[in-house]
Structures are given as C-alpha cells and as structure tokens.
Design a protein around this motif. Structure first.
Motif, PDB file in Angstrom:
ATOM      1  N   ILE A   1       0.834  -1.200   0.000  1.00 41.90           N
ATOM      2  CA  ILE A   1       0.000   0.000   0.000  1.00 41.90           C
ATOM      3  C   ILE A   1       0.870   1.251   0.000  1.00 41.90           C
ATOM      4  N   VAL A   2       0.716   2.058  -1.032  1.00 42.81           N
ATOM      5  CA  VAL A   2       1.391   3.349  -1.138  1.00 42.81           C
ATOM      6  C   VAL A   2       0.310   4.424  -1.237  1.00 42.81           C
ATOM      7  N   LEU A   3       0.395   5.439  -0.394  1.00 44.09           N
ATOM      8  CA  LEU A   3      -0.624   6.494  -0.375  1.00 44.09           C
ATOM      9  C   LEU A   3      -0.520   7.344  -1.640  1.00 44.09           C
ATOM     10  N   PRO A   4      -1.661   7.674  -2.262  1.00 46.57           N
ATOM     11  CA  PRO A   4      -1.648   8.451  -3.501  1.00 46.57           C
ATOM     12  C   PRO A   4      -1.315   9.914  -3.238  1.00 46.57           C
TER      13      PRO A   4
ATOM     14  N   ALA B   1      -6.293   3.873   8.677  1.00 42.61           N
ATOM     15  CA  ALA B   1      -7.744   3.701   8.756  1.00 42.61           C
ATOM     16  C   ALA B   1      -8.439   4.488   7.649  1.00 42.61           C
ATOM     17  N   GLY B   2      -7.944   5.693   7.369  1.00 41.81           N
ATOM     18  CA  GLY B   2      -8.550   6.506   6.315  1.00 41.81           C
ATOM     19  C   GLY B   2      -8.391   5.887   4.944  1.00 41.81           C
ATOM     20  N   TYR B   3      -7.209   5.332   4.678  1.00 36.07           N
ATOM     21  CA  TYR B   3      -6.992   4.716   3.373  1.00 36.07           C
ATOM     22  C   TYR B   3      -7.889   3.500   3.184  1.00 36.07           C
ATOM     23  N   THR B   4      -7.990   2.653   4.211  1.00 38.83           N
ATOM     24  CA  THR B   4      -8.830   1.466   4.068  1.00 38.83           C
ATOM     25  C   THR B   4     -10.282   1.843   3.830  1.00 38.83           C
ATOM     26  N   ALA B   5     -10.745   2.936   4.459  1.00 42.72           N
ATOM     27  CA  ALA B   5     -12.148   3.348   4.298  1.00 42.72           C
ATOM     28  C   ALA B   5     -12.379   4.074   2.982  1.00 42.72           C
ATOM     29  N   ARG B   6     -11.501   5.009   2.645  1.00 43.92           N
ATOM     30  CA  ARG B   6     -11.725   5.854   1.465  1.00 43.92           C
ATOM     31  C   ARG B   6     -11.362   5.160   0.164  1.00 43.92           C
ATOM     32  N   GLU B   7     -10.362   4.320   0.193  1.00 47.00           N
ATOM     33  CA  GLU B   7      -9.896   3.703  -1.040  1.00 47.00           C
ATOM     34  C   GLU B   7     -10.393   2.264  -1.182  1.00 47.00           C
ATOM     35  N   LEU B   8      -9.940   1.378  -0.306  1.00 43.62           N
ATOM     36  CA  LEU B   8     -10.243  -0.038  -0.484  1.00 43.62           C
ATOM     37  C   LEU B   8     -11.729  -0.331  -0.311  1.00 43.62           C
ATOM     38  N   ARG B   9     -12.311   0.112   0.809  1.00 45.23           N
ATOM     39  CA  ARG B   9     -13.720  -0.182   1.042  1.00 45.23           C
ATOM     40  C   ARG B   9     -14.610   0.560   0.054  1.00 45.23           C
ATOM     41  N   ALA B  10     -14.292   1.814  -0.211  1.00 45.61           N
ATOM     42  CA  ALA B  10     -15.122   2.601  -1.119  1.00 45.61           C
ATOM     43  C   ALA B  10     -15.134   1.995  -2.513  1.00 45.61           C
ATOM     44  N   ARG B  11     -13.997   1.498  -2.985  1.00 43.29           N
ATOM     45  CA  ARG B  11     -13.946   0.880  -4.309  1.00 43.29           C
ATOM     46  C   ARG B  11     -14.847  -0.344  -4.371  1.00 43.29           C
TER      47      ARG B  11
ATOM     48  N   LEU C   1     -10.439  -7.587   5.750  1.00 41.40           N
ATOM     49  CA  LEU C   1     -10.032  -7.646   7.153  1.00 41.40           C
ATOM     50  C   LEU C   1      -8.684  -6.964   7.294  1.00 41.40           C
ATOM     51  N   VAL C   2      -8.542  -6.144   8.330  1.00 47.67           N
ATOM     52  CA  VAL C   2      -7.236  -5.560   8.639  1.00 47.67           C
ATOM     53  C   VAL C   2      -6.725  -6.233   9.910  1.00 47.67           C
ATOM     54  N   LEU C   3      -5.458  -6.537   9.927  1.00 52.49           N
ATOM     55  CA  LEU C   3      -4.905  -7.289  11.051  1.00 52.49           C
ATOM     56  C   LEU C   3      -3.419  -7.032  11.147  1.00 52.49           C
ATOM     57  N   GLY C   4      -2.896  -7.118  12.360  1.00 51.56           N
ATOM     58  CA  GLY C   4      -1.473  -6.900  12.541  1.00 51.56           C
ATOM     59  C   GLY C   4      -1.180  -6.232  13.860  1.00 51.56           C
ATOM     60  N   ASP C   5      -0.001  -5.623  13.929  1.00 50.34           N
ATOM     61  CA  ASP C   5       0.476  -4.946  15.134  1.00 50.34           C
ATOM     62  C   ASP C   5       0.294  -3.443  14.926  1.00 50.34           C
ATOM     63  N   PHE C   6      -0.694  -2.873  15.635  1.00 51.17           N
ATOM     64  CA  PHE C   6      -1.006  -1.462  15.486  1.00 51.17           C
ATOM     65  C   PHE C   6      -0.511  -0.639  16.677  1.00 51.17           C
TER      66      PHE C   6
ATOM     67  N   VAL D   1     -10.424   3.163  14.884  1.00 47.19           N
ATOM     68  CA  VAL D   1     -11.805   2.779  14.562  1.00 47.19           C
ATOM     69  C   VAL D   1     -12.661   3.945  14.072  1.00 47.19           C
ATOM     70  N   GLU D   2     -12.108   5.152  13.972  1.00 45.96           N
ATOM     71  CA  GLU D   2     -12.946   6.316  13.686  1.00 45.96           C
ATOM     72  C   GLU D   2     -13.573   6.288  12.289  1.00 45.96           C
ATOM     73  N   THR D   3     -13.033   5.510  11.370  1.00 39.71           N
ATOM     74  CA  THR D   3     -13.637   5.425  10.030  1.00 39.71           C
ATOM     75  C   THR D   3     -14.574   4.230   9.898  1.00 39.71           C
ATOM     76  N   GLY D   4     -14.813   3.518  11.009  1.00 38.82           N
ATOM     77  CA  GLY D   4     -15.785   2.430  10.971  1.00 38.82           C
ATOM     78  C   GLY D   4     -15.229   1.039  11.181  1.00 38.82           C
TER      79      GLY D   4
END
Length: 338
Positions: free
Chosen positions: A139-142, A192-202, A215-220, A235-238
C-alpha cells in the motif's frame, strides 16, 4: 511431524502448549465449514541457530523455537506475520522442515530506510484450506493536491484469498511505535482513512471486485482499546473489533497491552459470517517452563497470536431462502415439521 526426534524438553513444551490451545477454544479446521484467520508479531523473525541445543551467542532462536511456533501456526488456515526480517532463514526452515509442502508463504519486500527497520510482512497459508485469489501488493498512499503525503514507516501488505466459495482480503500492517504513544496517531489515521476511502469505497461502489470482505490485522501498537486516543484513531472510520477480542491482552508482559488487532467494516460489503469464536493463544509459561519471559521473547515472541473464526458453510442460508425463512432468527427452522 516426526515427534520422535524432538528433545524431551520440547515434547513437554508441546504437551503444555496443546493444553493452552484447547483452553483458548481454537476450533478444529473443518473443510467447507470454517476458516480460521490469525495474526502474529514474531519478534525479529530472521536469523536462526540450526540446532536443537541452546546457542550461547546470538541468535537465540533455534529448531526448538521453530517447532513451538509451527505448533501454533498449524492451528490457522492463514496467518499474517509481522517483524519478518531481511534475512528469512528462520522463515524458510519453518516452512520446509516443520510446516511441510502444503504450506505456502507470500512475502513483501523489505521496508527500506531507518524507520522501516528492515522488516517484511508475510502471509503463511495452508494450501489445502485456502488459495490465493490473485491480488497481492503493498500500500502506497496516492498524491494529494498539495503534494505527496507522508508514507507508512513499514509498508502495509494486502493479499486476496479464497476458502471454499468464500473470498476475502487481508491487509496487514505494523504501525510505528515511536518514543511516545501520541506519535502513532497520525499513521493510524492514515491507515484507517486509506482502508475506508480507497479499499472499502472501491468495493462498495462496484469499481473493483478484488477487495471483498476486507479484514485488517497486525500490530497497530495500541496500548489500550476503549477510551484510548490510539484506538479511537484506529476505529474512527468504521473499523470494528469483534467483541471476543476487545478485552484480550496480546502481549506476554505482566501489563496488559492490546497492540495487535483483527478488525473489519460491518455492512453489506462484508459477507463473511463470524462464528463469535476468537481469541489468543497464551504460550507464556507453557514453553521454556521456568525461564523468565524476557528470555523466552527472543526465542518465540513478546506478542501472542490473535485469531478469529468465520463460517464458510452457507447451506442453511440457502435452505432458509428456499423456505422463505429468516436465517437470523434463533431457530429459523423451528416451523419445519418433524
């Protein structure tokens, strides 16, 4: 595995570890019925001492350590690993000598730069249970109108899988630790913003069919969950953490930490059915019995593996549709006569 070649102390480790696994409620892996997804930060998983005996120098991780790690990994169908190092000797020996030919690995490149800590991210998966869908990437931010945003210290890694007829996408990350907890918040928000705005929105808009059931998973590196600014940023983006994981500690220390997470967006775009079973495998005190945990950590890890189970058997849903019944009722087939 040929347990007859294991040292006595290791066999005792595994006996105690299996008791912990049973106590954790890890479900049996049932073909066409379920899929068990895990995540585990394997502390500095790189170099290996190629013997059963203890290495007086470094590294401390040896074949005994890998046998313990393999015993846990085999409980999952697919597991995301964090802190895999530039050197992959331990990973390759784990695959070839302990997990066997039906296990496969998907591995990211090294995150370069000082903040990347020469780390990789990986997915181990049992090819008898899950297969790759074809999706894989970092994942690279646009770019933004004002220029390029700050990128992730360690590039998150996304991959698609299929278990039976169920398709799902895993996105794993290792968020920066920093000198202070507040320093983690910007990167958590970007993730969180990228997963909501890009991946989920698409996926929701129908633009892409490549990221279903994300699913997102790992060491946060989230110290605490509820009431914590770090968790709020996550969790602020859902993103939603299942109830069974909301209070469990994910580290081996005396102080409960909640660094590791498994989460997803609830809604029509998430079709996997969680069974409600999820948790950790607490190996502390079960393996290397009598050894201080500070010495066990470089051998196994200072993090506990985290897991969640999803149902893949859709037969009852299909039957309910045919009969015009509500599958979400407590006993949807109660009206069917004997």
């Amino acid at each position: 595995m040929d347990y007859s070649r294991y040292p006595t102390a290791l066999v005792e480790d595994i006996v105690r570890l299996r008791r912990r696994i049973a106590r954790a409620g890890l479900p049996p892996r049932r073909t066409d019925a379920n899929v068990v997804v895990g995540t585990w930060n394997l502390q500095k998983f790189g170099a290996l001492y190629p013997g059963w005996e203890e290495n007086p120098a470094s590294p401390k991780r040896n074949l005994r350590c890998l046998a313990v790690i393999a015993e846990v990994v085999r409980c999952f169908d697919v597991v995301a690993l964090q802190e895999v190092q530039r050197e992959t000797t331990a990973l390759r020996v784990l695959m070839e000598q302990f997990l066997g030919p039906h296990w496969a690995v998907l591995l990211s490149d090294v995150s370069a730069g000082e903040k990347g800590n020469s780390e990789r991210l990986a997915y181990l998966y049992d090819t008898r249970r899950v297969v790759l869908s074809g999706l894989s990437g970092e994942i690279v931010l646009p770019p933004l109108p004002e220029g390029f945003p700050e990128q992730f210290d360690r590039t998150p890694y996304i991959a698609g899988f299929r278990a039976g007829q169920e398709h799902f996408t895993l996105l794993t990350a290792h968020i920066r630790y920093g000198d202070l907890p507040a320093q983690r918040i910007p990167e958590l928000r970007r993730f969180a913003g990228y997963t909501a705005r890009e991946l989920r929105a698409r996926a929701k808009s129908g633009q892409s069919r490549e990221e279903p059931n994300l699913l997102v998973l790992g060491d946060f590196n989230i110290d605490r969950r509820q009431g914590n600014p770090l968790f709020d940023a996550f969790v602020e983006t859902g993103l939603w953490v299942p109830e069974a994981l909301q209070s469990v500690s994910t580290t081996t220390g005396a102080v409960a930490r909640h660094y590791d997470q498994i989460a997803w967006f609830q809604g029509d775009d998430f079709g996997l059915r969680p069974t409600g079973r999820a948790g950790t495998v607490d190996f502390a005190g079960a393996v290397y019995k009598g050894m201080a945990q500070s010495r066990v950590s470089p051998r196994i890890s200072d993090h506990l593996p985290l897991w969640v189970e999803f149902a893949t058997d859709r037969s009852e849903e299909a039957m309910a549709r045919v009969l015009g019944l509500d599958i979400d009722r407590p006993d949807p087939f109660a009206a069917v006569p004997d």
